[in-house]
Structures are given as C-alpha cells and as structure tokens.
Design a protein around this motif. Structure first.
Motif, PDB file in Angstrom:
ATOM      1  N   THR A  77      -1.171  -4.491 -11.868  1.00  0.00           N
ATOM      2  CA  THR A  77      -0.760  -3.081 -11.850  1.00  0.00           C
ATOM      3  C   THR A  77      -1.129  -2.453 -10.507  1.00  0.00           C
ATOM      4  O   THR A  77      -0.317  -1.759  -9.880  1.00  0.00           O
ATOM      5  CB  THR A  77      -1.470  -2.306 -12.991  1.00  0.00           C
ATOM      6  OG1 THR A  77      -1.075  -2.906 -14.223  1.00  0.00           O
ATOM      7  CG2 THR A  77      -1.101  -0.835 -12.989  1.00  0.00           C
ATOM      8  N   GLN A  78      -2.339  -2.730 -10.082  1.00  0.00           N
ATOM      9  CA  GLN A  78      -2.817  -2.177  -8.806  1.00  0.00           C
ATOM     10  C   GLN A  78      -1.949  -2.677  -7.647  1.00  0.00           C
ATOM     11  O   GLN A  78      -1.592  -1.913  -6.753  1.00  0.00           O
ATOM     12  CB  GLN A  78      -4.263  -2.634  -8.620  1.00  0.00           C
ATOM     13  CG  GLN A  78      -5.109  -1.723  -7.781  1.00  0.00           C
ATOM     14  CD  GLN A  78      -6.534  -2.265  -7.679  1.00  0.00           C
ATOM     15  OE1 GLN A  78      -6.956  -3.130  -8.463  1.00  0.00           O
ATOM     16  NE2 GLN A  78      -7.287  -1.766  -6.724  1.00  0.00           N
ATOM     17  N   LEU A  79      -1.595  -3.955  -7.685  1.00  0.00           N
ATOM     18  CA  LEU A  79      -0.752  -4.510  -6.622  1.00  0.00           C
ATOM     19  C   LEU A  79       0.615  -3.810  -6.604  1.00  0.00           C
ATOM     20  O   LEU A  79       1.111  -3.433  -5.544  1.00  0.00           O
ATOM     21  CB  LEU A  79      -0.549  -6.016  -6.809  1.00  0.00           C
ATOM     22  CG  LEU A  79       0.444  -6.583  -5.785  1.00  0.00           C
ATOM     23  CD1 LEU A  79      -0.244  -6.860  -4.465  1.00  0.00           C
ATOM     24  CD2 LEU A  79       1.162  -7.806  -6.297  1.00  0.00           C
ATOM     25  N   LEU A  80       1.216  -3.631  -7.782  1.00  0.00           N
ATOM     26  CA  LEU A  80       2.547  -3.014  -7.828  1.00  0.00           C
ATOM     27  C   LEU A  80       2.483  -1.556  -7.370  1.00  0.00           C
ATOM     28  O   LEU A  80       3.402  -1.066  -6.695  1.00  0.00           O
ATOM     29  CB  LEU A  80       3.144  -3.144  -9.238  1.00  0.00           C
ATOM     30  CG  LEU A  80       3.507  -4.589  -9.640  1.00  0.00           C
ATOM     31  CD1 LEU A  80       3.867  -4.675 -11.116  1.00  0.00           C
ATOM     32  CD2 LEU A  80       4.650  -5.132  -8.777  1.00  0.00           C
ATOM     33  N   ASP A  81       1.395  -0.867  -7.711  1.00  0.00           N
ATOM     34  CA  ASP A  81       1.221   0.510  -7.215  1.00  0.00           C
ATOM     35  C   ASP A  81       1.120   0.520  -5.691  1.00  0.00           C
ATOM     36  O   ASP A  81       1.685   1.385  -5.012  1.00  0.00           O
ATOM     37  CB  ASP A  81      -0.040   1.150  -7.814  1.00  0.00           C
ATOM     38  CG  ASP A  81       0.129   1.486  -9.296  1.00  0.00           C
ATOM     39  OD1 ASP A  81       1.281   1.485  -9.780  1.00  0.00           O
ATOM     40  OD2 ASP A  81      -0.893   1.739  -9.974  1.00  0.00           O
ATOM     41  N   LEU A  82       0.402  -0.476  -5.189  1.00  0.00           N
ATOM     42  CA  LEU A  82       0.228  -0.597  -3.738  1.00  0.00           C
ATOM     43  C   LEU A  82       1.581  -0.856  -3.051  1.00  0.00           C
ATOM     44  O   LEU A  82       1.910  -0.244  -2.028  1.00  0.00           O
ATOM     45  CB  LEU A  82      -0.714  -1.773  -3.495  1.00  0.00           C
ATOM     46  CG  LEU A  82      -1.366  -1.946  -2.151  1.00  0.00           C
ATOM     47  CD1 LEU A  82      -2.317  -0.800  -1.886  1.00  0.00           C
ATOM     48  CD2 LEU A  82      -2.154  -3.275  -2.128  1.00  0.00           C
TER      49      LEU A  82
END
Ligand code: FNR
Length: 380
Positions: free
Chosen positions: A345-350
């Motif tokens: 999730t954090q990667l996709l937000d990034l």
C-alpha cells in the motif's frame, strides 16, 4: 527504519529475508547487464520541464481493457510470492485492490487462484506459463476463469529458464544440494510451516497436481526446466485465444515483429518485457525496446511495459516512451517482503505521489497526455 523509496524497501527486504530468497528476487541472468540497463536506461530518459500550465487538477487514473484504474500500473506476476510474506499473494492482492490497480497472480504462486480471488475485493489477472501438460493448462485456465480472473497474461519469454548464477550459488537451483540444505535450514519465518520450507508438495498452489510427490521446491529452476514446454509456437496460441474470451495479454515481447505476431493471433495486449533481466542477459532494456513496439502495434494492441520500473517517475517515463500501463515487479515484492500488505500500500501511494509530481512538472494533467512530447530527447 524510515522507508521512503524502493531503495529503502529493497534494503529492508534484504535484511529480513534469507539470502537465497533475497537473491532469487534481486538477481538476474548471467552478468546481470540487462538487469542493470533496465534501470539505468530508464533513469537516463530526460524529461522536458514545463511551467505555468495550471496543473492543479492532475489525474493519474486511466482505463485498461475497459476497466477504470486509479493508476496506470498493475502488480506483475511474481513466482513464490507467498514465500516472501505469509500468504504473500493474498496480501499483495488486497493492497492492489484497495488502491484500485490490478494484481496479477503467477502460475507458480504459493496461494492458488481461488484463495487469492477470495482474498481480493477486486478481480485479479492471472498469468499462465506454457506447461508440457496441455490438459492441465486448460484446466488451470478454466479454474482461473471460474475464480473470476478477468485478464489472462500469457508469458512467452521463458521457454527455457535463464541461467541465474546467484540462484546456483545460493542453492535455489542447480546441483548445489549442500547450499540448498543450508538455505532451507535457515529459512524459519513464522509462515515457514505453511509454505513447506521447500521440498514439500503443495507448496505451489496452482501447480500442486503436476509437482509430483515430494518434489515441492526442491531445485525450483530444475522443475521449471522439466515442466515448461520449449516447443511452443505462435500457432499454439490459437487454442488459448479460443478458450479465453477475456483480454489476452502476451508478456515478454521485446521485438516489433513478435508484437505484430501477437496482434495477428488476436491478443489484446502485450507486455514489453525482458522478465526483469532474468532470462537472456544482453538483450535490450525494455525502455530501449518499447518505442519501436509502440510504433508497430500501438494502434492494434494495448502496449504495457515492465522491467526496471522503480518509481512513479519511471512509470511516467515508460508512458512517455509509448506504454499505456506499467507492471511493477521487484519494486512491489521488496515492499511486500519488507512490510507485507502495508508495504505494498505504501509503495502504491508513493508511486502515485511521484507520478503526480512528474506530471505537474512536465505540464500534463492526465495520463492520456503523457507521450513523447514530454521527452527532452529520445535515445535510439
Ligand atoms: C518474476 N517475473 C515473473 N514473470 C512471470 O510472468 N511469471 C512469474 O512467475 C514470474 N516470476 C518472477 C519472480 C521474481 C522474483 C521476479 C523478480 C520476477 C517477471 C515479472 O513479472 C516482471 O516481468 C519483472 O519483475 C519486471 O522487472 P522488474 O520490475 O522486477 O525490474
């Protein structure tokens, strides 16, 4: 550890995973030159900075194969994902669904297609390899369809496994049984019991019936070599086209002639890919191969690309070179290994944040406007 980029996720994954698994993810074929060029050629693509164009309403969403997505990305099929985190395929699929991007399940996954489909709140894509046992392949396709997979990604760049020396050293493949025993003995994550710690049947959910008693992951690459069918030709794809009525995406195309052949057999899309530099070292990077393929078939097929994408800026670069969407391979797997579903999730937000910045500073408001006009130069 503060994680704010793929580099950080990679480092966190390196610390967390046993060496043989990290090397399996991180490594490529032979001297890893194509692996390196995938990243460096993309990083070398210069963009035109444009100013004062009212970019307050930037929108990174797009539509692929008739489905609206939050970002022009999908999670690439990655084998053994369930060994990097517990029920890893389910965790990654959940993160993708929540973000509004497709998750593609590999043939050689730990969790099978039914389990992942049930775990995900959105339809998944399914990736198929060419196995010798065609009846089994057909059954697997039917299972994927019945589980609700919407698109079929048919991978064509692995008629034979590439020579990956890091895997041979670590015991992941090849005759180094001693290294393999040590690697297995050291693999003790909390979820070890449910992946069988290599060497037990049912480790790979989708292909459990063709794994054979006690073969499990013992010499994984050897198993791939024995079960993948190198005799496949374009005409063999006709029965797949007949069987699969939804979007059919041919993954692993690096040459415009092959892209035309994919269009001729009635595919809906191609993924310009060299398998993340894991197959033939020395072939072109995807960034270099992509423009000619987009020119050759962009009007007939949805051209996707992967290999070397490590940021939202890289996604924008691939789109500028002619892709309509981009698959995330290692970037997503490092994040999963580091932090599970929350990491993805954090990667996709990034990726979204970086895309928004790159779009604003190149003066584009939507994905459809990202084309070669935002490139400062197109390297041949
Ligand atoms: C892969 N890839 C891959 N592709 C595929 O079609 N089926 C598979 O099972 C796998 N397995 C796999 C395992 C691992 C560990 C990696 C890193 C890659 C290739 C993948 O889908 C994708 O093409 C590349 O990962 C893209 O390159 P980057 O983004 O990793 O540089």
């Amino acid at each position: 550890m503060i994680v704010s980029s793929t580099t950080d996720f990679r480092e966190a994954a390196r610390r967390k995973l046993p060496r043989f698994l990290f090397d399996y993810i991180d490594g490529g074929a032979y001297a890893e030159r194509t692996l390196g060029r995938n990243v460096s050629d993309l990083a070398d693509i210069a963009l035109r900075q444009r100013v004062l164009k009212d970019v307050s309403a930037g929108d990174p969403s797009t539509t692929l194969f008739g489905v609206k997505q939050a970002l022009p990305v999908a999670l690439a099929p990655v084998g053994l994902t369930g060994m990097y985190a517990r029920r890893g395929e389910c965790q990654a699929a959940r993160a993708a669904a929540k973000k509004g991007v497709p998750f593609c399940l590999s043939t050689v996954s730990v969790c099978d297609v039914d389990e992942v489909s049930k775990a995900s709140s959105a339809p998944i894509w399914f990736q198929l390899y060419v196995l010798r046992d065609r009846a089994f392949m057909r059954d697997l396709l039917i299972r994927a369809r019945e589980a609700g997979a919407t698109a079929l990604v048919f991978t064509v760049d692995m008629p034979v496994p590439g020579a990956r020396y890091r895997d041979a050293h670590s015991g992941m493949s090849g005759p180094n049984a001693a290294a393999r025993r040590i690697a297995q003995a050291m693999f003790k994550p909390a979820w070890a019991w449910d992946v069988g710690v290599m060497g037990r049947p049912h480790t790979l959910g989708n292909v459990a019936p063709v794994l054979g008693e006690n073969s499990g992951l013992e010499d994984f690459m050897g198993w791939l070599g024995a079960n993948f069918d190198p005799s496949i030709q374009w005409k063999d794809l006709e029965w797949i086209r007949d069987l699969w009525k939804g979007p059919l995406i041919i993954k692993g195309v690096l040459d415009p002639e092959d892209a035309k052949a994919a269009a001729d057999i009635g595919a809906d899309g191609v993924v310009v890919s060299n398998h993340g530099g894991r197959q033939l070292d020395g072939v072109l990077s995807s960034a270099r191969a992509l423009p000619a393929i987009a020119d050759a078939v962009g009007d007939r097929l949805t051209v996707l690309a992967d290999s070397g994408v490590r940021s939202g800026l890289d996604v924008v670069r691939m789109l500028a070179l002619g892709a309509k969407g981009v698959l995330l391979g290692r970037a997503a797997v490092y994040a999963l290994a580091a932090r599970g579903e929350a990491g993805v999730t954090q990667l996709l937000d990034l990726i979204e944040k970086e895309m928004r910045v790159a779009m604003a500073l190149t003066g584009v408001r939507d994905v459809a406007s990202i084309d070669r006009s935002i490139l400062a130069e197109l390297k041949s």
